[in-house]
Write a protein that holds these residues in place. Structure first.
Motif, PDB file in Angstrom:
ATOM      1  N   ALA A  15      55.329  29.112  37.493  1.00  0.00           N
ATOM      2  CA  ALA A  15      55.976  30.343  38.203  1.00  0.00           C
ATOM      3  C   ALA A  15      55.331  31.670  38.014  1.00  0.00           C
ATOM      4  CB  ALA A  15      57.454  30.560  37.889  1.00  0.00           C
ATOM      5  N   HIS A  16      54.474  31.955  36.887  1.00  0.00           N
ATOM      6  CA  HIS A  16      53.911  32.924  36.411  1.00  0.00           C
ATOM      7  C   HIS A  16      52.223  32.961  36.924  1.00  0.00           C
ATOM      8  CE1 HIS A  16      57.380  33.645  34.021  1.00  0.00           C
ATOM      9  NE2 HIS A  16      57.240  35.067  34.484  1.00  0.00           N
ATOM     10  N   LEU A  17      51.899  31.913  37.566  1.00  0.00           N
ATOM     11  CA  LEU A  17      50.519  31.736  37.794  1.00  0.00           C
ATOM     12  C   LEU A  17      50.020  32.775  38.777  1.00  0.00           C
ATOM     13  CD1 LEU A  17      49.677  27.837  37.956  1.00  0.00           C
ATOM     14  CD2 LEU A  17      48.769  29.579  36.330  1.00  0.00           C
ATOM     15  N   PRO A  18      50.871  33.252  39.771  1.00  0.00           N
ATOM     16  CA  PRO A  18      50.363  34.312  40.724  1.00  0.00           C
ATOM     17  C   PRO A  18      49.988  35.397  40.100  1.00  0.00           C
ATOM     18  CG  PRO A  18      51.892  33.096  41.688  1.00  0.00           C
ATOM     19  CD  PRO A  18      52.103  32.864  40.433  1.00  0.00           C
ATOM     20  N   PHE A  19      50.759  35.810  39.239  1.00  0.00           N
ATOM     21  CA  PHE A  19      50.841  37.032  38.333  1.00  0.00           C
ATOM     22  C   PHE A  19      49.732  37.033  37.374  1.00  0.00           C
ATOM     23  CE2 PHE A  19      55.422  36.697  39.326  1.00  0.00           C
ATOM     24  CZ  PHE A  19      55.434  37.503  40.233  1.00  0.00           C
ATOM     25  N   ASP A  31      42.095  39.550  38.215  1.00  0.00           N
ATOM     26  CA  ASP A  31      41.482  40.100  39.267  1.00  0.00           C
ATOM     27  C   ASP A  31      41.296  41.535  38.900  1.00  0.00           C
ATOM     28  OD1 ASP A  31      40.443  40.671  41.875  1.00  0.00           O
ATOM     29  OD2 ASP A  31      42.168  41.884  42.235  1.00  0.00           O
ATOM     30  N   GLN A  32      42.177  42.199  38.014  1.00  0.00           N
ATOM     31  CA  GLN A  32      41.989  43.522  37.501  1.00  0.00           C
ATOM     32  C   GLN A  32      41.067  43.624  36.304  1.00  0.00           C
ATOM     33  OE1 GLN A  32      45.927  44.635  35.811  1.00  0.00           O
ATOM     34  NE2 GLN A  32      46.778  45.146  38.078  1.00  0.00           N
ATOM     35  N   ARG A  33      40.834  42.477  35.544  1.00  0.00           N
ATOM     36  CA  ARG A  33      39.888  42.605  34.560  1.00  0.00           C
ATOM     37  C   ARG A  33      38.674  42.355  35.059  1.00  0.00           C
ATOM     38  NH1 ARG A  33      41.370  37.984  30.939  1.00  0.00           N
ATOM     39  NH2 ARG A  33      42.791  37.648  32.314  1.00  0.00           N
ATOM     40  N   THR A  34      38.406  41.738  36.133  1.00  0.00           N
ATOM     41  CA  THR A  34      36.783  41.429  36.867  1.00  0.00           C
ATOM     42  C   THR A  34      36.822  42.828  37.635  1.00  0.00           C
ATOM     43  OG1 THR A  34      37.650  39.352  37.453  1.00  0.00           O
ATOM     44  CG2 THR A  34      35.802  40.202  38.870  1.00  0.00           C
ATOM     45  N   GLN A  35      37.526  43.524  38.272  1.00  0.00           N
ATOM     46  CA  GLN A  35      37.446  44.766  38.695  1.00  0.00           C
ATOM     47  C   GLN A  35      36.796  45.932  37.830  1.00  0.00           C
ATOM     48  OE1 GLN A  35      40.687  45.964  41.152  1.00  0.00           O
ATOM     49  NE2 GLN A  35      40.350  44.342  42.706  1.00  0.00           N
ATOM     50  N   GLN A  36      37.567  45.795  36.647  1.00  0.00           N
ATOM     51  CA  GLN A  36      37.051  46.844  35.501  1.00  0.00           C
ATOM     52  C   GLN A  36      35.632  46.501  35.124  1.00  0.00           C
ATOM     53  OE1 GLN A  36      40.040  46.445  32.561  1.00  0.00           O
ATOM     54  NE2 GLN A  36      41.601  47.803  33.663  1.00  0.00           N
ATOM     55  N   LYS A  37      35.548  45.444  34.921  1.00  0.00           N
ATOM     56  CA  LYS A  37      34.289  45.007  34.576  1.00  0.00           C
ATOM     57  C   LYS A  37      33.023  45.266  35.689  1.00  0.00           C
ATOM     58  CE  LYS A  37      31.590  40.623  33.293  1.00  0.00           C
ATOM     59  NZ  LYS A  37      31.522  39.223  33.126  1.00  0.00           N
ATOM     60  N   ASP A  38      33.346  45.135  36.786  1.00  0.00           N
ATOM     61  CA  ASP A  38      32.383  45.380  37.979  1.00  0.00           C
ATOM     62  C   ASP A  38      32.317  47.145  37.805  1.00  0.00           C
ATOM     63  OD1 ASP A  38      32.052  42.802  38.863  1.00  0.00           O
ATOM     64  OD2 ASP A  38      33.516  43.205  40.421  1.00  0.00           O
TER      65      ASP A  38
END
Length: 61
Positions: free
Chosen positions: A38-42, A48-55
Protein backbone atom coordinates in the motif's frame (compact mmCIF):
# COMPACT_ATOMS: atom_id res chain seq x y z
CA UNK A 1 -24.34 -37.02 -15.43
CA UNK A 2 -24.90 -34.48 -18.16
CA UNK A 3 -23.22 -31.19 -19.09
CA UNK A 4 -25.28 -29.18 -16.60
CA UNK A 5 -23.94 -31.26 -13.70
CA UNK A 6 -20.39 -30.63 -14.90
CA UNK A 7 -21.13 -26.90 -15.13
CA UNK A 8 -22.55 -26.88 -11.61
CA UNK A 9 -19.50 -28.68 -10.20
CA UNK A 10 -17.20 -26.31 -12.10
CA UNK A 11 -19.06 -23.29 -10.71
CA UNK A 12 -18.78 -24.67 -7.18
CA UNK A 13 -15.03 -25.31 -7.57
CA UNK A 14 -14.45 -21.80 -8.91
CA UNK A 15 -16.46 -20.32 -6.02
CA UNK A 16 -14.39 -22.30 -3.50
CA UNK A 17 -11.16 -21.14 -5.18
CA UNK A 18 -12.36 -17.51 -5.12
CA UNK A 19 -13.23 -17.68 -1.43
CA UNK A 20 -9.88 -19.33 -0.70
CA UNK A 21 -7.95 -16.61 -2.51
CA UNK A 22 -9.89 -13.87 -0.71
CA UNK A 23 -9.28 -15.56 2.64
CA UNK A 24 -5.56 -15.86 1.87
CA UNK A 25 -5.22 -12.28 0.64
CA UNK A 26 -6.95 -10.69 3.63
CA UNK A 27 -5.69 -13.02 6.35
CA UNK A 28 -3.82 -11.59 9.33
CA UNK A 29 -0.42 -13.06 8.38
CA UNK A 30 -0.48 -11.05 5.12
CA UNK A 31 -1.00 -7.71 6.87
CA UNK A 32 2.66 -6.69 6.75
CA UNK A 33 2.95 -7.45 3.03
CA UNK A 34 -0.30 -5.64 2.29
CA UNK A 35 0.86 -2.57 4.23
CA UNK A 36 4.17 -2.53 2.35
CA UNK A 37 2.37 -2.81 -0.98
CA UNK A 38 0.00 0.00 0.00
CA UNK A 39 2.95 2.35 0.58
CA UNK A 40 4.77 1.60 -2.68
CA UNK A 41 3.44 4.69 -4.53
CA UNK A 42 4.75 6.92 -1.76
CA UNK A 43 8.14 5.22 -1.85
CA UNK A 44 8.39 6.11 -5.52
CA UNK A 45 7.93 9.78 -4.66
CA UNK A 46 10.79 9.60 -2.17
CA UNK A 47 13.04 8.01 -4.77
CA UNK A 48 12.01 10.67 -7.29
CA UNK A 49 12.87 13.44 -4.82
CA UNK A 50 16.28 11.94 -4.14
CA UNK A 51 16.92 11.63 -7.87
CA UNK A 52 15.96 15.27 -8.44
CA UNK A 53 18.24 16.42 -5.61
CA UNK A 54 21.08 14.37 -7.05
CA UNK A 55 20.52 15.90 -10.50
CA UNK A 56 20.56 19.42 -9.00
CA UNK A 57 23.87 18.82 -7.23
CA UNK A 58 25.42 17.32 -10.37
CA UNK A 59 24.31 20.32 -12.46
CA UNK A 60 25.93 22.74 -10.01
CA UNK A 61 29.31 21.07 -10.37
Amino acid sequence: MDINDVRGIHTLLVLIAFIGICWWAYSAHRKKSNDEAAHLPFDDEEIDQRTQQKDKTENKE
